[in-house]
Design a protein around this motif. Structure first.
Motif, PDB file in Angstrom:
ATOM      1  N   ILE A   1       0.798  -1.222   0.000  1.00  0.00           N
ATOM      2  CA  ILE A   1       0.000   0.000   0.000  1.00  0.00           C
ATOM      3  C   ILE A   1       0.838   1.283   0.000  1.00  0.00           C
ATOM      4  CG2 ILE A   1      -1.873  -1.212   1.193  1.00  0.00           C
ATOM      5  CD1 ILE A   1      -1.124   0.406   3.716  1.00  0.00           C
ATOM      6  N   GLY A   2       2.138   1.171  -0.196  1.00  0.00           N
ATOM      7  CA  GLY A   2       2.945   2.374  -0.299  1.00  0.00           C
ATOM      8  C   GLY A   2       4.335   2.280   0.282  1.00  0.00           C
ATOM      9  N   GLY A   3       4.612   1.244   1.051  1.00  0.00           N
ATOM     10  CA  GLY A   3       5.948   1.085   1.604  1.00  0.00           C
ATOM     11  C   GLY A   3       7.002   0.991   0.514  1.00  0.00           C
ATOM     12  N   ASP A   4       6.659   0.321  -0.590  1.00  0.00           N
ATOM     13  CA  ASP A   4       7.604   0.205  -1.704  1.00  0.00           C
ATOM     14  C   ASP A   4       7.904   1.573  -2.314  1.00  0.00           C
ATOM     15  OD1 ASP A   4       4.951   0.346  -2.642  1.00  0.00           O
ATOM     16  OD2 ASP A   4       5.473  -0.618  -4.542  1.00  0.00           O
ATOM     17  N   ILE A   5       6.865   2.386  -2.493  1.00  0.00           N
ATOM     18  CA  ILE A   5       7.045   3.724  -3.079  1.00  0.00           C
ATOM     19  C   ILE A   5       7.903   4.592  -2.159  1.00  0.00           C
ATOM     20  CG2 ILE A   5       5.841   5.819  -3.829  1.00  0.00           C
ATOM     21  CD1 ILE A   5       3.412   4.054  -4.449  1.00  0.00           C
ATOM     22  N   LEU A   6       7.638   4.496  -0.852  1.00  0.00           N
ATOM     23  CA  LEU A   6       8.383   5.287   0.128  1.00  0.00           C
ATOM     24  C   LEU A   6       9.873   4.980   0.070  1.00  0.00           C
ATOM     25  CD1 LEU A   6       8.596   7.182   2.580  1.00  0.00           C
ATOM     26  CD2 LEU A   6       8.017   5.210   4.029  1.00  0.00           C
ATOM     27  N   PHE A   7      10.223   3.700   0.075  1.00  0.00           N
ATOM     28  CA  PHE A   7      11.640   3.346   0.134  1.00  0.00           C
ATOM     29  C   PHE A   7      12.333   3.476  -1.215  1.00  0.00           C
ATOM     30  CE2 PHE A   7      10.254   1.680   4.182  1.00  0.00           C
ATOM     31  CZ  PHE A   7      11.321   2.050   4.997  1.00  0.00           C
ATOM     32  N   LYS A   8      11.571   3.390  -2.301  1.00  0.00           N
ATOM     33  CA  LYS A   8      12.154   3.729  -3.600  1.00  0.00           C
ATOM     34  C   LYS A   8      12.532   5.208  -3.635  1.00  0.00           C
ATOM     35  CE  LYS A   8      10.017   0.308  -6.676  1.00  0.00           C
ATOM     36  NZ  LYS A   8       9.023   0.114  -7.768  1.00  0.00           N
ATOM     37  N   ALA A   9      11.634   6.048  -3.122  1.00  0.00           N
ATOM     38  CA  ALA A   9      11.907   7.482  -3.077  1.00  0.00           C
ATOM     39  C   ALA A   9      13.089   7.791  -2.173  1.00  0.00           C
ATOM     40  CB  ALA A   9      10.653   8.235  -2.608  1.00  0.00           C
ATOM     41  N   LEU A  10      13.154   7.145  -1.013  1.00  0.00           N
ATOM     42  CA  LEU A  10      14.286   7.346  -0.107  1.00  0.00           C
ATOM     43  C   LEU A  10      15.601   6.910  -0.755  1.00  0.00           C
ATOM     44  CD1 LEU A  10      12.956   6.233   3.408  1.00  0.00           C
ATOM     45  CD2 LEU A  10      13.839   8.494   2.797  1.00  0.00           C
ATOM     46  N   GLY A  11      15.554   5.794  -1.456  1.00  0.00           N
ATOM     47  CA  GLY A  11      16.753   5.300  -2.117  1.00  0.00           C
ATOM     48  C   GLY A  11      17.247   6.240  -3.198  1.00  0.00           C
ATOM     49  N   GLN A  12      16.302   6.898  -3.885  1.00  0.00           N
ATOM     50  CA  GLN A  12      16.666   7.814  -4.964  1.00  0.00           C
ATOM     51  C   GLN A  12      17.203   9.145  -4.431  1.00  0.00           C
ATOM     52  OE1 GLN A  12      13.042   8.180  -7.212  1.00  0.00           O
ATOM     53  NE2 GLN A  12      13.170   6.105  -8.056  1.00  0.00           N
ATOM     54  N   GLN A  13      16.686   9.589  -3.293  1.00  0.00           N
ATOM     55  CA  GLN A  13      16.972  10.944  -2.828  1.00  0.00           C
ATOM     56  C   GLN A  13      18.009  11.027  -1.709  1.00  0.00           C
ATOM     57  OE1 GLN A  13      15.767  13.291  -4.602  1.00  0.00           O
ATOM     58  NE2 GLN A  13      14.381  11.989  -5.779  1.00  0.00           N
ATOM     59  N   THR A  14      18.497   9.900  -1.239  1.00  0.00           N
ATOM     60  CA  THR A  14      19.477   9.917  -0.151  1.00  0.00           C
ATOM     61  C   THR A  14      20.694   9.089  -0.534  1.00  0.00           C
ATOM     62  OG1 THR A  14      18.707   7.917   0.990  1.00  0.00           O
ATOM     63  CG2 THR A  14      17.552   9.972   1.493  1.00  0.00           C
ATOM     64  N   ASN A  15      21.709   9.224   0.263  1.00  0.00           N
ATOM     65  CA  ASN A  15      22.899   8.386   0.113  1.00  0.00           C
ATOM     66  C   ASN A  15      22.939   7.298   1.176  1.00  0.00           C
ATOM     67  OD1 ASN A  15      24.018   9.815  -2.103  1.00  0.00           O
ATOM     68  ND2 ASN A  15      24.712  11.440  -0.697  1.00  0.00           N
ATOM     69  N   TRP A  16      21.796   7.045   1.801  1.00  0.00           N
ATOM     70  CA  TRP A  16      21.742   6.040   2.857  1.00  0.00           C
ATOM     71  C   TRP A  16      21.838   4.655   2.225  1.00  0.00           C
ATOM     72  CZ3 TRP A  16      16.692   8.544   5.086  1.00  0.00           C
ATOM     73  CH2 TRP A  16      17.011   9.803   5.621  1.00  0.00           C
ATOM     74  N   SER A  17      22.814   3.895   2.625  1.00  0.00           N
ATOM     75  CA  SER A  17      23.038   2.574   2.019  1.00  0.00           C
ATOM     76  C   SER A  17      21.876   1.626   2.292  1.00  0.00           C
ATOM     77  CB  SER A  17      24.346   1.978   2.531  1.00  0.00           C
ATOM     78  OG  SER A  17      24.340   1.885   3.944  1.00  0.00           O
ATOM     79  N   TRP A  18      21.311   1.686   3.517  1.00  0.00           N
ATOM     80  CA  TRP A  18      20.196   0.778   3.846  1.00  0.00           C
ATOM     81  C   TRP A  18      18.963   1.111   3.022  1.00  0.00           C
ATOM     82  CZ3 TRP A  18      15.662   2.823   5.626  1.00  0.00           C
ATOM     83  CH2 TRP A  18      15.709   4.134   6.142  1.00  0.00           C
TER      84      TRP A  18
END
Length: 367
Positions: free
Chosen positions: A24-41
């Protein structure tokens, strides 16, 4: 220690909600985080928020089989408790069949059945596979209620299914050709499954996939039998789940060299891998929530898990993303590159508030 074997397990509702969160949106959230941050996790999670194209395995490939595993865990709680009260197995048939039929119909509605374009309608569906695999697993479970018998059924289905995929020849392709066009699954779906196929020449929720998926549902049933048993302490149950899960994962990874892990045709190795991970996740959630009683944090996920079918259908019918954009676009613009992250959070918040409203009104859509 309190006997919790026959109480409602908060861990099961929480795990179901955790599973649905990614849909319901967790995938979209972490895709966005992965694109916009340098956080390895965050980047590692983002790279796992898609399905494998064919062979291989990503984290998102676990979502569907984990849900089926959880539905299997519920079988001893929902059905065996009735048998223990004197209800006959035959009396349970209509209930099991009704559940399967409703899920098949809802699956077709989800696929656009209300357009009444039946010639181009995809009959196979996620909900239909859940319903039919549950039907197979439940009928087996109520007639063979012992752990040993369930284990034999799981092994029998996995081996029989592997033989079908690896040994039975497909016209024009031969035996053991595990490609979208050449697999026995694809051939049978093209021959027998009416309507449109998801992958044109194959369907990941096709006829043989349903049989295979019954195995992971039975794995859940086995876990449910152990959870309800008074013969094991809670810590022994956790240990059993971890050992079983790790064993299944190792077997799957070893066999993958000859019999690849493919979600789209639910190879037995895919079942072994996802079943193993499901056992381990259940062990972790059960230990933390029902044994150690760390429960306050579970509320967010339980609200989702208690109405999983409702939110799955609602996402198809209600444009929650448009609501999030309408309400949060202005606020999100202050965050620059993080705008997509804020809008993804807004989407999850709106969907969760919808489910919280149902929760507060004591409305739970159960099938």
């Amino acid at each position: 220690m309190t006997n919790i074997s026959k109480q409602r397990l908060l861990s099961l509702d929480t795990l179901r909600g955790f599973d649905m969160f990614w849909i319901i949106g967790g995938d979209i959230l972490f895709k966005a985080l992965g694109q916009q941050t340098n956080w390895s996790w965050a980047d590692a999670l983002a790279r796992n928020m898609d399905h494998a194209t064919w062979e291989g395995f990503y984290g998102f490939d676990l979502i569907f089989p984990l849900f089926m595993f959880i539905s299997g865990v519920a079988i001893p709680y929902a059905l065996f408790s009735q048998l223990e009260k004197g209800v006959t197995t035959k009396a349970l048939y209509p209930k099991i069949l009704k559940r399967a039929c409703i899920l098949i119909i809802l699956g077709m509605v989800y696929n656009g059945g209300l357009n009444f374009d039946f010639e181009n309608l995809r009959i196979a569906s996620v909900l239909g596979q859940i319903g039919l695999a549950y039907l197979i697993a439940a009928l087996i479970a109520i007639h063979f209620r012992k752990c040993n018998a369930i284990v034999f059924w799981i092994i029998g289905i996995l081996i029989g299914y592997a033989i079908l995929q690896l040994v039975v020849p497909v016209p024009e392709y031969g035996a053991g050709i595990l490609t979208p066009e050449g697999s026995i699954n694809s051939y049978i779906d093209r021959m027998l499954l009416p309507g449109k196929l998801y992958g044109t020449v194959f369907d990941p929720e096709g006829l043989l996939c349903i049989v295979s998926a019954a195995a992971i549902t039975l794995m859940g049933t086995l876990a449910g039998l152990i959870l309800r048993s008074d013969h094991f302490t809670p810590y022994k149950k956790v240990l059993l789940f971890v050992i079983t899960g790790l064993g299944l994962i190792i077997i799957a990874l070893v066999l993958n060299n000859w019999y690849p892990i493919i979600k789209s045709i639910w190879t037995s190795t895919f079942n072994l891998l996802t079943g193993g991970i499901s056992f381990v996740l259940l062990a972790i959630f059960y230990l933390i929530i029902d044994v150690w009683n760390y429960q306050k944090w579970t509320f967010f996920f339980r609200v989702i898990g208690l109405n999983s079918i409702a939110i799955y259908m609602a996402v198809a019918m209600v444009h929650f993303q448009a609501t999030s954009d309408f309400l949060f676009s202005g606020f999100a613009s202050f965050f620059g590159d993080f705008k997509l992250v804020i809008l993804a959070l807004g989407l999850i918040i709106i969907e969760w508030l919808f489910l919280y409203f149902l929760y507060k009104k004591n409305i739970f859509i159960k099938i």
